[in-house]
Write a protein that holds these residues in place. Sequence first.
Motif, PDB file in Angstrom:
ATOM      1  N   PHE A 147     -29.193  14.085 -37.890  1.00  0.00           N
ATOM      2  CA  PHE A 147     -29.434  12.808 -38.555  1.00  0.00           C
ATOM      3  C   PHE A 147     -30.925  12.698 -38.823  1.00  0.00           C
ATOM      4  O   PHE A 147     -31.736  12.727 -37.894  1.00  0.00           O
ATOM      5  N   VAL A 148     -31.280  12.603 -40.086  1.00  0.00           N
ATOM      6  CA  VAL A 148     -32.695  12.613 -40.461  1.00  0.00           C
ATOM      7  C   VAL A 148     -33.029  11.412 -41.338  1.00  0.00           C
ATOM      8  O   VAL A 148     -32.147  10.777 -41.924  1.00  0.00           O
ATOM      9  N   SER A 149     -34.308  11.152 -41.443  1.00  0.00           N
ATOM     10  CA  SER A 149     -34.799  10.092 -42.320  1.00  0.00           C
ATOM     11  C   SER A 149     -34.662  10.556 -43.774  1.00  0.00           C
ATOM     12  O   SER A 149     -34.415  11.735 -44.025  1.00  0.00           O
ATOM     13  N   PRO A 150     -34.836   9.648 -44.731  1.00  0.00           N
ATOM     14  CA  PRO A 150     -34.773  10.069 -46.141  1.00  0.00           C
ATOM     15  C   PRO A 150     -35.764  11.184 -46.474  1.00  0.00           C
ATOM     16  O   PRO A 150     -35.534  11.980 -47.374  1.00  0.00           O
ATOM     17  N   GLU A 151     -36.860  11.274 -45.701  1.00  0.00           N
ATOM     18  CA  GLU A 151     -37.859  12.325 -45.928  1.00  0.00           C
ATOM     19  C   GLU A 151     -37.513  13.620 -45.203  1.00  0.00           C
ATOM     20  O   GLU A 151     -38.223  14.603 -45.305  1.00  0.00           O
ATOM     21  N   GLY A 152     -36.440  13.623 -44.412  1.00  0.00           N
ATOM     22  CA  GLY A 152     -36.034  14.825 -43.691  1.00  0.00           C
ATOM     23  C   GLY A 152     -36.569  14.919 -42.270  1.00  0.00           C
ATOM     24  O   GLY A 152     -36.275  15.872 -41.572  1.00  0.00           O
ATOM     25  N   GLY A 153     -37.353  13.959 -41.834  1.00  0.00           N
ATOM     26  CA  GLY A 153     -37.903  13.974 -40.477  1.00  0.00           C
ATOM     27  C   GLY A 153     -37.041  13.187 -39.512  1.00  0.00           C
ATOM     28  O   GLY A 153     -35.934  12.750 -39.854  1.00  0.00           O
ATOM     29  N   ASN A 198     -36.254   1.420 -38.512  1.00  0.00           N
ATOM     30  CA  ASN A 198     -35.677   1.620 -39.846  1.00  0.00           C
ATOM     31  C   ASN A 198     -34.174   1.844 -39.762  1.00  0.00           C
ATOM     32  O   ASN A 198     -33.398   1.270 -40.528  1.00  0.00           O
ATOM     33  N   TRP A 199     -33.751   2.694 -38.835  1.00  0.00           N
ATOM     34  CA  TRP A 199     -32.326   2.960 -38.664  1.00  0.00           C
ATOM     35  C   TRP A 199     -31.575   1.693 -38.283  1.00  0.00           C
ATOM     36  O   TRP A 199     -30.499   1.415 -38.814  1.00  0.00           O
ATOM     37  N   ARG A 200     -32.147   0.924 -37.373  1.00  0.00           N
ATOM     38  CA  ARG A 200     -31.501  -0.324 -36.944  1.00  0.00           C
ATOM     39  C   ARG A 200     -31.305  -1.260 -38.130  1.00  0.00           C
ATOM     40  O   ARG A 200     -30.220  -1.816 -38.316  1.00  0.00           O
ATOM     41  N   ARG A 237     -31.370  -0.525 -41.485  1.00  0.00           N
ATOM     42  CA  ARG A 237     -30.619   0.040 -42.612  1.00  0.00           C
ATOM     43  C   ARG A 237     -29.173   0.396 -42.277  1.00  0.00           C
ATOM     44  O   ARG A 237     -28.307   0.350 -43.145  1.00  0.00           O
ATOM     45  N   VAL A 238     -28.926   0.784 -41.016  1.00  0.00           N
ATOM     46  CA  VAL A 238     -27.607   1.311 -40.662  1.00  0.00           C
ATOM     47  C   VAL A 238     -26.914   0.448 -39.606  1.00  0.00           C
ATOM     48  O   VAL A 238     -25.802  -0.029 -39.821  1.00  0.00           O
ATOM     49  N   TRP A 239     -27.569   0.286 -38.459  1.00  0.00           N
ATOM     50  CA  TRP A 239     -26.920  -0.369 -37.324  1.00  0.00           C
ATOM     51  C   TRP A 239     -26.566  -1.827 -37.606  1.00  0.00           C
ATOM     52  O   TRP A 239     -25.421  -2.235 -37.406  1.00  0.00           O
ATOM     53  N   SER A 240     -27.515  -2.615 -38.049  1.00  0.00           N
ATOM     54  CA  SER A 240     -27.252  -4.047 -38.277  1.00  0.00           C
ATOM     55  C   SER A 240     -26.150  -4.273 -39.308  1.00  0.00           C
ATOM     56  O   SER A 240     -25.229  -5.058 -39.053  1.00  0.00           O
ATOM     57  N   PRO A 241     -26.171  -3.598 -40.467  1.00  0.00           N
ATOM     58  CA  PRO A 241     -25.061  -3.783 -41.403  1.00  0.00           C
ATOM     59  C   PRO A 241     -23.711  -3.333 -40.833  1.00  0.00           C
ATOM     60  O   PRO A 241     -22.686  -3.980 -41.074  1.00  0.00           O
ATOM     61  N   ALA A 242     -23.700  -2.253 -40.045  1.00  0.00           N
ATOM     62  CA  ALA A 242     -22.436  -1.760 -39.475  1.00  0.00           C
ATOM     63  C   ALA A 242     -21.871  -2.747 -38.459  1.00  0.00           C
ATOM     64  O   ALA A 242     -20.672  -3.031 -38.456  1.00  0.00           O
TER      65      ALA A 242
END
Length: 156
Positions: free
Chosen positions: A49-55, A61-63, A65-70
């Motif tokens: 699992f990587v950031s949009p930049e690949g790092g 950011n994950w929380r 963009r992904v966790w809160s909406p889920a």
Amino acid sequence: MSVNETHHPRFPGAPGIRCIQSRLPLAEPLALPISAIAEPEADSDALVFVSPEGGPLRYANWRNRVWSPAREAAGLPNLGFHDLRRAHGDGARGGSTDMKTTQVRMGHSDSRLTLALYAQAVPEADQAAADRLSGRFIPGSRDERAMGGKAAKSSR
């Protein structure tokens, strides 16, 4: 499949900071979907699992963009990500996983921390302990019959 994890709670990957390293086996129902998205030619230390930049992912950011909406979509607006960790620890202990294995899976350096956090009494286990003890002290008790004691043999 297993997961390699290197982390420090506040300074992931920072030079000079002691990080925790662990390698945890994954159950097949988790390993299959993860292996489907992993790069087939990637080495075992590659990030899945990587950031949009690949790092590496940044938690904030994950929380957002992904966790809160889920969790909102699941109808669990107050569920914290750490609640999943607690559920894993409680489930391991409630499922009779030994303390040392639970300690390693949780990444704790000392089993006393694991014991303090994840060793709540489970009602079913408490009843089983009471039944086992009664088998030692009360002839014909429920546990003695279950273990093939005198009461169980006389009823055959």
